[in-house]
Scaffold this motif. Structure first.
Motif, PDB file in Angstrom:
ATOM      1  N   ARG A  82      -4.829   5.479  -1.127  1.00  0.00           N
ATOM      2  CA  ARG A  82      -6.061   6.272  -1.145  1.00  0.00           C
ATOM      3  C   ARG A  82      -7.284   5.361  -1.254  1.00  0.00           C
ATOM      4  O   ARG A  82      -8.299   5.579  -0.599  1.00  0.00           O
ATOM      5  CB  ARG A  82      -6.015   7.275  -2.297  1.00  0.00           C
TER       6      ARG A  82
ATOM      7  N   PHE B 132       0.816  -1.215   0.000  1.00  0.00           N
ATOM      8  CA  PHE B 132       0.000   0.000   0.000  1.00  0.00           C
ATOM      9  C   PHE B 132       0.849   1.264   0.000  1.00  0.00           C
ATOM     10  O   PHE B 132       0.365   2.347   0.312  1.00  0.00           O
ATOM     11  CB  PHE B 132      -0.958  -0.024   1.193  1.00  0.00           C
ATOM     12  N   ASP B 133       2.123   1.151  -0.353  1.00  0.00           N
ATOM     13  CA  ASP B 133       3.009   2.320  -0.429  1.00  0.00           C
ATOM     14  C   ASP B 133       2.628   3.271  -1.557  1.00  0.00           C
ATOM     15  O   ASP B 133       2.798   4.476  -1.437  1.00  0.00           O
ATOM     16  CB  ASP B 133       4.467   1.894  -0.615  1.00  0.00           C
ATOM     17  N   ASP B 134       2.133   2.731  -2.643  1.00  0.00           N
ATOM     18  CA  ASP B 134       1.732   3.550  -3.786  1.00  0.00           C
ATOM     19  C   ASP B 134       0.559   4.435  -3.360  1.00  0.00           C
ATOM     20  O   ASP B 134      -0.423   3.948  -2.796  1.00  0.00           O
ATOM     21  CB  ASP B 134       1.308   2.635  -4.937  1.00  0.00           C
ATOM     22  N   PRO B 135       0.631   5.753  -3.606  1.00  0.00           N
ATOM     23  CA  PRO B 135      -0.439   6.666  -3.177  1.00  0.00           C
ATOM     24  C   PRO B 135      -1.821   6.287  -3.723  1.00  0.00           C
ATOM     25  O   PRO B 135      -2.822   6.489  -3.043  1.00  0.00           O
ATOM     26  CB  PRO B 135       0.002   8.024  -3.719  1.00  0.00           C
ATOM     27  N   HIS B 136      -1.863   5.750  -4.922  1.00  0.00           N
ATOM     28  CA  HIS B 136      -3.151   5.330  -5.494  1.00  0.00           C
ATOM     29  C   HIS B 136      -3.804   4.258  -4.628  1.00  0.00           C
ATOM     30  O   HIS B 136      -4.976   4.360  -4.277  1.00  0.00           O
ATOM     31  CB  HIS B 136      -2.938   4.815  -6.917  1.00  0.00           C
ATOM     32  N   TRP B 137      -3.040   3.215  -4.266  1.00  0.00           N
ATOM     33  CA  TRP B 137      -3.593   2.121  -3.456  1.00  0.00           C
ATOM     34  C   TRP B 137      -3.849   2.561  -2.022  1.00  0.00           C
ATOM     35  O   TRP B 137      -4.811   2.121  -1.389  1.00  0.00           O
ATOM     36  CB  TRP B 137      -2.665   0.906  -3.497  1.00  0.00           C
TER      37      TRP B 137
END
Length: 86
Positions: A26, A19-24
């Motif tokens: 969010r 969940f490091d990616d900002p999209h995921w």
């Protein structure tokens, strides 16, 4: 035949890295609604409520008034490390 994935045992840093990616991050914040949890696990909302009522989400969910809230990282660890006996 025994299942090969019984010892998957994700580490906490592996769950967090997903969940490091900002999209995921969010889409799936640390505390999830039932709708978000069902989308994350790709199961119907009724399945989440069923698992909760049978105690399968004990330790990773909590009722807040009439709403069920689920701790994302604990849910992912439970699903991948322990599995759910349904």
């Amino acid at each position: 035949m025994p299942r090969k994935d019984v010892n998957l045992k994700l580490k906490p840093f592996e769950v967090a890295a997903a969940f490091d990616d900002p999209h995921w991050a969010r889409l799936f914040p640390p505390i999830l609604s039932v709708k978000q949890a069902s989308a994350l696990l790709q199961v119907p909302c009724n399945t989440i409520y069923d698992w909760s009522s049978r105690g399968l989400l004990r330790g990773c969910s909590r009722r807040v008034g009439k709403y069920l809230r689920i701790f994302r990282d604990r849910l992912v660890e439970r699903i991948f490390n322990e599995g759910l006996i349904t």
